[in-house]
Design a protein around this motif. Sequence first.
Motif, PDB file in Angstrom:
ATOM      1  N   ALA A  71       0.841  -1.204   0.000  1.00 23.98           N
ATOM      2  CA  ALA A  71       0.000   0.000   0.000  1.00 23.98           C
ATOM      3  C   ALA A  71       0.873   1.249   0.000  1.00 23.98           C
ATOM      4  N   TRP A  72       2.016   1.176   0.645  1.00 23.60           N
ATOM      5  CA  TRP A  72       2.977   2.281   0.672  1.00 23.60           C
ATOM      6  C   TRP A  72       3.406   2.624  -0.752  1.00 23.60           C
ATOM      7  N   ARG A  73       3.770   1.614  -1.537  1.00 24.48           N
ATOM      8  CA  ARG A  73       4.158   1.835  -2.932  1.00 24.48           C
ATOM      9  C   ARG A  73       2.994   2.420  -3.723  1.00 24.48           C
ATOM     10  N   CYS A  74       1.830   1.842  -3.555  1.00 26.22           N
ATOM     11  CA  CYS A  74       0.642   2.285  -4.286  1.00 26.22           C
ATOM     12  C   CYS A  74       0.312   3.737  -3.951  1.00 26.22           C
ATOM     13  N   GLN A  75       0.380   4.083  -2.684  1.00 26.66           N
ATOM     14  CA  GLN A  75       0.093   5.447  -2.232  1.00 26.66           C
ATOM     15  C   GLN A  75       1.066   6.436  -2.884  1.00 26.66           C
ATOM     16  N   SER A  76       2.342   6.093  -2.918  1.00 30.40           N
ATOM     17  CA  SER A  76       3.342   6.978  -3.513  1.00 30.40           C
ATOM     18  C   SER A  76       3.118   7.126  -5.011  1.00 30.40           C
ATOM     19  N   LEU A  77       2.854   6.021  -5.684  1.00 35.55           N
ATOM     20  CA  LEU A  77       2.644   6.066  -7.127  1.00 35.55           C
ATOM     21  C   LEU A  77       1.415   6.893  -7.476  1.00 35.55           C
ATOM     22  N   GLU A  78       0.337   6.675  -6.751  1.00 31.52           N
ATOM     23  CA  GLU A  78      -0.889   7.443  -7.028  1.00 31.52           C
ATOM     24  C   GLU A  78      -0.663   8.935  -6.815  1.00 31.52           C
ATOM     25  N   ALA A  79       0.088   9.299  -5.789  1.00 31.88           N
ATOM     26  CA  ALA A  79       0.341  10.717  -5.525  1.00 31.88           C
ATOM     27  C   ALA A  79       1.274  11.326  -6.569  1.00 31.88           C
ATOM     28  N   LEU A  80       2.289  10.590  -6.990  1.00 34.22           N
ATOM     29  CA  LEU A  80       3.217  11.108  -8.002  1.00 34.22           C
ATOM     30  C   LEU A  80       2.535  11.247  -9.362  1.00 34.22           C
ATOM     31  N   ALA A  81       1.669  10.308  -9.696  1.00 32.05           N
ATOM     32  CA  ALA A  81       1.029  10.296 -11.012  1.00 32.05           C
ATOM     33  C   ALA A  81      -0.291  11.067 -11.045  1.00 32.05           C
ATOM     34  N   GLY A  82      -0.797  11.447  -9.894  1.00 33.21           N
ATOM     35  CA  GLY A  82      -2.113  12.072  -9.823  1.00 33.21           C
ATOM     36  C   GLY A  82      -2.110  13.542 -10.224  1.00 33.21           C
ATOM     37  N   ASN A  86      -0.219  15.965  -5.157  1.00 33.90           N
ATOM     38  CA  ASN A  86      -0.212  15.960  -3.698  1.00 33.90           C
ATOM     39  C   ASN A  86       0.768  14.955  -3.104  1.00 33.90           C
ATOM     40  N   TYR A  87       1.822  14.641  -3.847  1.00 33.80           N
ATOM     41  CA  TYR A  87       2.829  13.732  -3.303  1.00 33.80           C
ATOM     42  C   TYR A  87       3.472  14.334  -2.055  1.00 33.80           C
ATOM     43  N   GLU A  88       3.624  13.520  -1.039  1.00 31.93           N
ATOM     44  CA  GLU A  88       4.306  13.917   0.195  1.00 31.93           C
ATOM     45  C   GLU A  88       5.314  12.832   0.534  1.00 31.93           C
ATOM     46  N   PRO A  89       6.583  13.205   0.743  1.00 28.30           N
ATOM     47  CA  PRO A  89       7.548  12.198   1.199  1.00 28.30           C
ATOM     48  C   PRO A  89       7.090  11.623   2.534  1.00 28.30           C
ATOM     49  N   LEU A  90       7.351  10.354   2.753  1.00 30.30           N
ATOM     50  CA  LEU A  90       6.980   9.689   4.001  1.00 30.30           C
ATOM     51  C   LEU A  90       8.045  10.015   5.043  1.00 30.30           C
ATOM     52  N   LEU A  91       7.735  10.996   5.872  1.00 28.71           N
ATOM     53  CA  LEU A  91       8.694  11.520   6.843  1.00 28.71           C
ATOM     54  C   LEU A  91       8.075  11.557   8.230  1.00 28.71           C
ATOM     55  N   PRO A  92       8.929  11.602   9.264  1.00 25.91           N
ATOM     56  CA  PRO A  92       8.395  11.756  10.607  1.00 25.91           C
ATOM     57  C   PRO A  92       7.532  13.022  10.700  1.00 25.91           C
ATOM     58  N   ALA A 168      10.983  18.332  -6.128  1.00 28.53           N
ATOM     59  CA  ALA A 168      12.003  17.651  -6.932  1.00 28.53           C
ATOM     60  C   ALA A 168      11.525  16.253  -7.327  1.00 28.53           C
ATOM     61  N   ALA A 169      10.903  15.541  -6.388  1.00 24.16           N
ATOM     62  CA  ALA A 169      10.391  14.199  -6.686  1.00 24.16           C
ATOM     63  C   ALA A 169       9.289  14.262  -7.737  1.00 24.16           C
ATOM     64  N   MET A 170       8.381  15.216  -7.600  1.00 18.93           N
ATOM     65  CA  MET A 170       7.293  15.340  -8.578  1.00 18.93           C
ATOM     66  C   MET A 170       7.831  15.775  -9.935  1.00 18.93           C
ATOM     67  N   GLN A 180       1.730  12.524 -17.625  1.00 24.20           N
ATOM     68  CA  GLN A 180       1.259  11.961 -16.359  1.00 24.20           C
ATOM     69  C   GLN A 180       1.880  12.733 -15.230  1.00 24.20           C
ATOM     70  N   PRO A 181       1.199  13.435 -14.455  1.00 21.34           N
ATOM     71  CA  PRO A 181      -0.209  13.757 -14.651  1.00 21.34           C
ATOM     72  C   PRO A 181      -0.357  14.862 -15.684  1.00 21.34           C
ATOM     73  N   GLN A 182      -1.508  14.903 -16.282  1.00 22.71           N
ATOM     74  CA  GLN A 182      -1.795  15.978 -17.214  1.00 22.71           C
ATOM     75  C   GLN A 182      -2.328  17.141 -16.397  1.00 22.71           C
ATOM     76  N   VAL A 183      -1.444  18.083 -16.114  1.00 26.77           N
ATOM     77  CA  VAL A 183      -1.801  19.175 -15.218  1.00 26.77           C
ATOM     78  C   VAL A 183      -2.326  20.390 -15.953  1.00 26.77           C
ATOM     79  N   GLU A 184      -2.046  20.467 -17.223  1.00 30.26           N
ATOM     80  CA  GLU A 184      -2.566  21.591 -18.000  1.00 30.26           C
ATOM     81  C   GLU A 184      -3.726  21.074 -18.841  1.00 30.26           C
ATOM     82  N   GLN A 185      -4.856  21.683 -18.678  1.00 28.83           N
ATOM     83  CA  GLN A 185      -6.025  21.290 -19.454  1.00 28.83           C
ATOM     84  C   GLN A 185      -6.030  22.043 -20.787  1.00 28.83           C
ATOM     85  N   VAL A 186      -6.112  21.277 -21.848  1.00 26.41           N
ATOM     86  CA  VAL A 186      -6.157  21.894 -23.175  1.00 26.41           C
ATOM     87  C   VAL A 186      -7.621  22.011 -23.570  1.00 26.41           C
ATOM     88  N   GLU A 187      -8.027  23.233 -23.914  1.00 27.51           N
ATOM     89  CA  GLU A 187      -9.422  23.422 -24.300  1.00 27.51           C
ATOM     90  C   GLU A 187      -9.639  22.917 -25.710  1.00 27.51           C
TER      91      GLU A 187
END
Length: 190
Positions: A71-82, A86-92, A168-170, A180-187
């Motif tokens: 789930a840790w891997r999945c969570q990171s991948l979804e955040a990086l590709a979403g 909203n990717y957040e490094p897993l930190l204290p 930097a990670a994103m 991926q992700p497509q952050v700019e919407q083309v009209e």
Amino acid sequence: MSLINQQLSFSDVADAFLIHGSLQSPAFLDGRLAAGLALHDLAAEAWLNELCDALGVDQPRDPESAEVLLAWRCQSLEALAGEALNYEPLLPDEMFSLAERARGLQEWTLGFLEVLNDVDPERRQGWSAPLREALDDLEGLAAIDTELEESSDNENDLFALTEHVRMAAMLLYTEQHPGQPQVEQVEEPH
């Protein structure tokens, strides 16, 4: 307990490490995970193998532990590709001292850079100037003094540094995965 819609925290993963007899911080491996997903599309099985090697076990102790680690891997991948970026490094988190959080950020950075150090220099030259600059900055971050005193200035500085590694990670992920992700919407033309 299903982890499908649950956001894993640093403590959740650290607890899974403890079950395997490991006191190491998940931060280093999370840095490796972020870089591995960006550069190599790190598969679930490869990730689990890397974790088991790091934990000194042949396989996860039980299905629940395996679920957390995957789930840790999945969570990171979804955040990086979403699209939400909203990717957040897993930190204290705030439950830890400022010095412990700084060490976690340093460990994350060292793990991230360890994977990047294996990248062919020619490939790196093809990366954008902003990405190369951000990654160069991480080299300096890896050497920060982690013995921070509790203060609002140090808290703000640590927040800014954490934001820098997050970006930097994103940036690495988006450059390695165009569209991926497509952050700019083309009209669409009407």
